[in-house]
Design a protein around this motif. Structure first.
Motif, PDB file in Angstrom:
ATOM      1  N   ALA A 138       0.832  -1.209   0.000  1.00  0.00           N
ATOM      2  CA  ALA A 138       0.000   0.000   0.000  1.00  0.00           C
ATOM      3  C   ALA A 138       0.863   1.253   0.000  1.00  0.00           C
ATOM      4  CB  ALA A 138      -0.924  -0.008   1.215  1.00  0.00           C
ATOM      5  N   LEU A 139       1.946   1.237   0.777  1.00  0.00           N
ATOM      6  CA  LEU A 139       2.841   2.399   0.823  1.00  0.00           C
ATOM      7  C   LEU A 139       3.529   2.629  -0.517  1.00  0.00           C
ATOM      8  CD1 LEU A 139       4.401   1.840   4.347  1.00  0.00           C
ATOM      9  CD2 LEU A 139       2.905   3.727   3.674  1.00  0.00           C
ATOM     10  N   ARG A 140       3.993   1.551  -1.126  1.00  0.00           N
ATOM     11  CA  ARG A 140       4.648   1.706  -2.444  1.00  0.00           C
ATOM     12  C   ARG A 140       3.672   2.226  -3.495  1.00  0.00           C
ATOM     13  NH1 ARG A 140       8.546  -3.517  -1.930  1.00  0.00           N
ATOM     14  NH2 ARG A 140      10.330  -2.352  -1.137  1.00  0.00           N
ATOM     15  N   ALA A 141       2.448   1.744  -3.452  1.00  0.00           N
ATOM     16  CA  ALA A 141       1.439   2.226  -4.398  1.00  0.00           C
ATOM     17  C   ALA A 141       1.164   3.707  -4.169  1.00  0.00           C
ATOM     18  CB  ALA A 141       0.159   1.410  -4.252  1.00  0.00           C
ATOM     19  N   GLU A 142       1.083   4.126  -2.919  1.00  0.00           N
ATOM     20  CA  GLU A 142       0.812   5.532  -2.610  1.00  0.00           C
ATOM     21  C   GLU A 142       1.976   6.419  -3.031  1.00  0.00           C
ATOM     22  OE1 GLU A 142      -1.354   8.656  -1.872  1.00  0.00           O
ATOM     23  OE2 GLU A 142      -2.155   6.629  -1.631  1.00  0.00           O
ATOM     24  N   VAL A 143       3.199   5.944  -2.846  1.00  0.00           N
ATOM     25  CA  VAL A 143       4.362   6.716  -3.277  1.00  0.00           C
ATOM     26  C   VAL A 143       4.326   6.908  -4.796  1.00  0.00           C
ATOM     27  CG1 VAL A 143       6.885   6.621  -3.527  1.00  0.00           C
ATOM     28  CG2 VAL A 143       5.836   6.127  -1.322  1.00  0.00           C
ATOM     29  N   ARG A 144       4.005   5.860  -5.518  1.00  0.00           N
ATOM     30  CA  ARG A 144       3.908   5.973  -6.988  1.00  0.00           C
ATOM     31  C   ARG A 144       2.777   6.911  -7.392  1.00  0.00           C
ATOM     32  NH1 ARG A 144       4.985   0.021  -6.969  1.00  0.00           N
ATOM     33  NH2 ARG A 144       7.210  -0.129  -7.368  1.00  0.00           N
ATOM     34  N   LEU A 145       1.647   6.815  -6.701  1.00  0.00           N
ATOM     35  CA  LEU A 145       0.522   7.702  -7.006  1.00  0.00           C
ATOM     36  C   LEU A 145       0.903   9.160  -6.790  1.00  0.00           C
ATOM     37  CD1 LEU A 145      -2.544   5.778  -5.566  1.00  0.00           C
ATOM     38  CD2 LEU A 145      -2.124   6.360  -7.948  1.00  0.00           C
ATOM     39  N   ALA A 201      10.875  16.945 -20.826  1.00  0.00           N
ATOM     40  CA  ALA A 201      11.654  17.795 -19.923  1.00  0.00           C
ATOM     41  C   ALA A 201      12.987  17.169 -19.534  1.00  0.00           C
ATOM     42  CB  ALA A 201      10.839  18.072 -18.666  1.00  0.00           C
ATOM     43  N   GLY A 202      13.239  15.940 -19.944  1.00  0.00           N
ATOM     44  CA  GLY A 202      14.483  15.268 -19.582  1.00  0.00           C
ATOM     45  C   GLY A 202      14.198  13.920 -18.958  1.00  0.00           C
ATOM     46  N   ALA A 203      15.128  13.454 -18.124  1.00  0.00           N
ATOM     47  CA  ALA A 203      14.967  12.143 -17.495  1.00  0.00           C
ATOM     48  C   ALA A 203      13.867  12.214 -16.435  1.00  0.00           C
ATOM     49  CB  ALA A 203      16.280  11.714 -16.850  1.00  0.00           C
ATOM     50  N   ALA A 204      13.066  11.166 -16.381  1.00  0.00           N
ATOM     51  CA  ALA A 204      11.971  11.124 -15.406  1.00  0.00           C
ATOM     52  C   ALA A 204      12.512  10.746 -14.040  1.00  0.00           C
ATOM     53  CB  ALA A 204      10.928  10.112 -15.861  1.00  0.00           C
ATOM     54  N   GLU A 205      12.074  11.463 -13.016  1.00  0.00           N
ATOM     55  CA  GLU A 205      12.449  11.138 -11.649  1.00  0.00           C
ATOM     56  C   GLU A 205      11.232  10.545 -10.960  1.00  0.00           C
ATOM     57  OE1 GLU A 205      15.814  14.313 -10.394  1.00  0.00           O
ATOM     58  OE2 GLU A 205      13.746  14.953 -10.230  1.00  0.00           O
ATOM     59  N   THR A 206      11.455   9.487 -10.195  1.00  0.00           N
ATOM     60  CA  THR A 206      10.352   8.859  -9.470  1.00  0.00           C
ATOM     61  C   THR A 206      10.762   8.637  -8.026  1.00  0.00           C
ATOM     62  OG1 THR A 206      11.116   6.651 -10.071  1.00  0.00           O
ATOM     63  CG2 THR A 206       9.471   7.640 -11.504  1.00  0.00           C
ATOM     64  N   LEU A 207       9.757   8.560  -7.195  1.00  0.00           N
ATOM     65  CA  LEU A 207       9.978   8.227  -5.802  1.00  0.00           C
ATOM     66  C   LEU A 207       9.784   6.736  -5.628  1.00  0.00           C
ATOM     67  CD1 LEU A 207       7.994  10.988  -3.924  1.00  0.00           C
ATOM     68  CD2 LEU A 207      10.452  10.756  -4.046  1.00  0.00           C
ATOM     69  N   GLU A 208      10.515   6.156  -4.698  1.00  0.00           N
ATOM     70  CA  GLU A 208      10.362   4.738  -4.390  1.00  0.00           C
ATOM     71  C   GLU A 208      10.495   4.550  -2.886  1.00  0.00           C
ATOM     72  OE1 GLU A 208      13.012   2.240  -6.575  1.00  0.00           O
ATOM     73  OE2 GLU A 208      12.528   3.178  -8.480  1.00  0.00           O
ATOM     74  N   LEU A 209       9.768   3.558  -2.379  1.00  0.00           N
ATOM     75  CA  LEU A 209       9.918   3.157  -0.988  1.00  0.00           C
ATOM     76  C   LEU A 209      10.921   2.019  -0.995  1.00  0.00           C
ATOM     77  CD1 LEU A 209       8.837   3.563   1.935  1.00  0.00           C
ATOM     78  CD2 LEU A 209       7.327   1.650   1.481  1.00  0.00           C
ATOM     79  N   MET A 210      12.127   2.313  -0.546  1.00  0.00           N
ATOM     80  CA  MET A 210      13.217   1.352  -0.640  1.00  0.00           C
ATOM     81  C   MET A 210      13.647   0.877   0.747  1.00  0.00           C
ATOM     82  SD  MET A 210      13.714   1.170  -3.869  1.00  0.00           S
ATOM     83  CE  MET A 210      15.211   0.240  -3.902  1.00  0.00           C
ATOM     84  N   PRO A 211      13.958  -0.437   0.864  1.00  0.00           N
ATOM     85  CA  PRO A 211      14.519  -0.915   2.132  1.00  0.00           C
ATOM     86  C   PRO A 211      15.904  -0.317   2.346  1.00  0.00           C
ATOM     87  CG  PRO A 211      14.082  -2.741   0.615  1.00  0.00           C
ATOM     88  CD  PRO A 211      13.773  -1.484  -0.097  1.00  0.00           C
ATOM     89  N   VAL A 212      16.222  -0.079   3.595  1.00  0.00           N
ATOM     90  CA  VAL A 212      17.522   0.491   3.973  1.00  0.00           C
ATOM     91  C   VAL A 212      18.301  -0.587   4.696  1.00  0.00           C
ATOM     92  CG1 VAL A 212      18.655   2.271   5.350  1.00  0.00           C
ATOM     93  CG2 VAL A 212      16.513   2.780   4.174  1.00  0.00           C
ATOM     94  N   GLN A 213      19.567  -0.776   4.342  1.00  0.00           N
ATOM     95  CA  GLN A 213      20.411  -1.737   5.041  1.00  0.00           C
ATOM     96  C   GLN A 213      20.686  -1.210   6.431  1.00  0.00           C
ATOM     97  OE1 GLN A 213      20.521  -4.539   4.106  1.00  0.00           O
ATOM     98  NE2 GLN A 213      21.858  -5.005   2.425  1.00  0.00           N
TER      99      GLN A 213
END
Length: 180
Positions: A61-68, A160-172
């Protein structure tokens, strides 16, 4: 008066009105003990499985919301604001926060927080899950699973150039920091 003793057709005495023998009682207790052990083991498995599924549902759900959020800003022509969302608390973007979300803290003492819950560490910008069943996930001895909303450079090019996206990524997480 004692119960009358009767014989069956093979000449054996029949018990009339007597209870279990000690051997029968021991066998019954042993069978019940085995059944309770199996039941408890299965309950532990299902509890751990329920935790894993609830965790995965929340992360999905969090990853979907970040993409939205990323797509909504892109559609609104505000692609430049995508970078401002990095490090923010994605729980605030959900329509309904999970019941095991504790809130936002600044460098909390994880020993004082209940396991099986989420919290957002404002000092690091990390969303943290405190494991309830430490053997549920392959977390290499860590009892904390940490995630961060981060900006990534997409491979797709736009006008406008390269697309930037947000992602919910695991952190080591280093073990000496994560272990309670």
């Amino acid at each position: 008066m004692s119960a009358p003793r009767t014989m069956d057709r093979h000449g054996r005495r029949l018990r009339a009105g007597r209870g279990f023998t000690l051997f029968e009682l021991a066998v019954t207790v042993a069978v019940i003990g085995i059944l309770v052990t199996v039941l408890l083991s299965r309950m532990g498995y299902y509890r751990a499985e329920a935790e894993r599924l609830a965790f995965e549902q929340t992360v999905t759900a969090l990853r979907a919301e970040v993409r939205l959020r990323t797509f909504a800003l892109a559609i609104a022509g505000k692609s430049g604001e995508v970078g401002g969302l990095a490090g923010k608390n994605p729980m605030n973007w959900l329509a309904q926060k999970p019941p095991n979300y504790l809130g936002e803290f600044y460098s909390p003492d994880t020993k004082k927080l209940a396991s099986g819950n989420w919290f957002f560490d404002r000092s690091d910008g990390l969303l943290v899950y405190l494991l309830n069943q430490s053997n549920t996930f392959d977390s290499e001895g860590s009892e904390l699973l940490k995630f961060k909303v981060s900006l990534s450079q997409g491979s797709k090019k736009t006008a406008a150039g390269a697309a930037e996206t947000l992602e919910l990524m695991p952190v080591q997480v280093r073990k000496e920091i994560a272990v309670r």
